[in-house]
Design a protein around this motif. Structure first.
Motif, PDB file in Angstrom:
ATOM      1  N   PHE A 133       0.828  -1.205   0.000  1.00 12.85           N
ATOM      2  CA  PHE A 133       0.000   0.000   0.000  1.00 12.85           C
ATOM      3  C   PHE A 133       0.866   1.260   0.000  1.00 12.85           C
ATOM      4  O   PHE A 133       0.559   2.237  -0.686  1.00 12.85           O
ATOM      5  CB  PHE A 133      -0.962  -0.026   1.177  1.00 12.85           C
ATOM      6  N   GLU A 137       1.094   4.113  -3.067  1.00 14.76           N
ATOM      7  CA  GLU A 137       1.029   5.566  -2.882  1.00 14.76           C
ATOM      8  C   GLU A 137       2.243   6.250  -3.482  1.00 14.76           C
ATOM      9  O   GLU A 137       2.137   7.311  -4.106  1.00 14.76           O
ATOM     10  CB  GLU A 137       0.900   5.893  -1.394  1.00 14.76           C
ATOM     11  N   SER A 165      -7.990  -4.974  -2.975  1.00 16.31           N
ATOM     12  CA  SER A 165      -7.767  -3.844  -2.070  1.00 16.31           C
ATOM     13  C   SER A 165      -6.942  -2.758  -2.737  1.00 16.31           C
ATOM     14  O   SER A 165      -7.194  -1.555  -2.559  1.00 16.31           O
ATOM     15  CB  SER A 165      -7.071  -4.329  -0.798  1.00 16.31           C
ATOM     16  N   LEU A 166      -5.957  -3.166  -3.548  1.00 20.57           N
ATOM     17  CA  LEU A 166      -5.124  -2.196  -4.267  1.00 20.57           C
ATOM     18  C   LEU A 166      -5.938  -1.463  -5.329  1.00 20.57           C
ATOM     19  O   LEU A 166      -5.776  -0.252  -5.519  1.00 20.57           O
ATOM     20  CB  LEU A 166      -3.932  -2.908  -4.901  1.00 20.57           C
ATOM     21  N   GLU A 168      -9.104  -0.829  -5.242  1.00 21.47           N
ATOM     22  CA  GLU A 168      -9.954   0.126  -4.527  1.00 21.47           C
ATOM     23  C   GLU A 168      -9.143   1.328  -4.054  1.00 21.47           C
ATOM     24  O   GLU A 168      -9.583   2.474  -4.180  1.00 21.47           O
ATOM     25  CB  GLU A 168     -10.623  -0.561  -3.345  1.00 21.47           C
ATOM     26  N   ARG A 169      -7.969   1.074  -3.510  1.00 20.87           N
ATOM     27  CA  ARG A 169      -7.132   2.164  -3.003  1.00 20.87           C
ATOM     28  C   ARG A 169      -6.656   3.071  -4.146  1.00 20.87           C
ATOM     29  O   ARG A 169      -6.588   4.293  -3.978  1.00 20.87           O
ATOM     30  CB  ARG A 169      -5.923   1.566  -2.268  1.00 20.87           C
ATOM     31  N   ALA A 170      -6.349   2.474  -5.278  1.00 19.64           N
ATOM     32  CA  ALA A 170      -5.824   3.263  -6.398  1.00 19.64           C
ATOM     33  C   ALA A 170      -6.874   4.175  -7.002  1.00 19.64           C
ATOM     34  O   ALA A 170      -6.567   5.282  -7.454  1.00 19.64           O
ATOM     35  CB  ALA A 170      -5.266   2.330  -7.472  1.00 19.64           C
ATOM     36  N   GLY A 171      -8.124   3.722  -7.029  1.00 16.23           N
ATOM     37  CA  GLY A 171      -9.172   4.533  -7.643  1.00 16.23           C
ATOM     38  C   GLY A 171      -8.846   4.838  -9.091  1.00 16.23           C
ATOM     39  O   GLY A 171      -8.452   3.954  -9.854  1.00 16.23           O
TER      40      GLY A 171
END
Length: 248
Positions: A133, A137, A165-166, A168-171
């Motif tokens: 994660f 970023e 999860s990645l 979703e986090r990346a958008g």
């Protein structure tokens, strides 16, 4: 949103097979047995001249093993990025890590700078990062377009929970692209489990060597080796099979 398909290849024939089967993009490599290394400039130029409707992204990786590079290797990668950019490639695939498993931002910035306006993918060096994660970023901050990952597992199917999860986090900041062990049997499950909008896979089948004279005694590599007269080629039928399975 329709899926995009990237095929890992090691030849101009592989690019033509992927194009024939309807893929969107190829990752041009050499030495797939080692996970993919920088192809020759001749291979890049020949491939670009041969295809007409498919994007060619070129991996820039000077050797197998880890992703921690010395100054000479970094300089070579920088020159290779510039060379494939000048040859007309549409993208490069890069990756570099620190000994502690973080993205090497200094090296990444140099390679991204050399790439100019080319699309930039961070390859599966990502799967060796200590904190995926945090690495995501960092890469988003660097302006990387996509990350190729098996979810830090043996295959993308096994790593699907992390990939989801990645994603979703990346958008919308960058594309998280599953790759690793993707087949017609599992591609649908990988896409469904991850929510990915791009997928990466090889479509290799065994092909007989045309050699009629064969010397069984010498070999051209180390102790861990494939048979000297074994070769693999990209199969347009297998590419089509994976694409059809993904959309089923």
């Amino acid at each position: 949103m329709s899926l995009k398909y990237e095929i890992c290849i090691d030849s101009t024939a592989g690019a033509l097979a992927a194009e024939q089967a309807g893929a969107d993009r190829v990752e041009l490599c050499s030495a797939l047995f080692d996970g993919g290394l920088t192809p020759t400039l001749g291979a890049v130029e020949t491939t670009l001249a041969a295809v007409s409707s498919i994007r060619v992204h070129v991996i820039i990786r000077p050797r197998g093993g880890d992703f921690i590079y010395d100054g000479h290797e970094i300089a070579a990668m920088e020159r290779d990025v510039a060379a494939v950019r000048d040859a007309g490639a549409q993208g490069v695939v890069i990756g570099a890590l620190t000994p502690s498993g973080e993205v090497d931002t200094e090296v990444a910035r140099r390679l991204i700078g050399a790439a100019g306006d080319l699309s930039v993918t961070f390859h599966r060096a990502f799967d060796m990062t200590a904190d995926p994660f945090a690495a995501l970023e960092t890469l988003a901050g660097l302006g990387v377009d996509r990350v190729l990952t098996s979810g830090q597992d043996v295959t993308a199917l096994e790593g699907a929970p992390l990939i989801a999860s990645l994603v979703e986090r990346a958008g919308d900041r960058l594309v998280v692209m599953p790759g690793g062990g993707v087949t017609p049997r599992n591609v649908g499950r990988v896409i469904e489990a991850t929510g990915a909008r791009e997928v990466h896979f090889a479509a290799l089948v065994d092909a007989p060597s045309p050699a009629t004279h064969r010397n069984p005694h010498p070999f051209m590599g180390g102790e861990l080796r494939r048979p000297e007269y074994a070769r693999q080629v990209t199969s347009p039928g297998l590419v089509s099979e994976v694409i059809a399975a993904a959309g089923a």
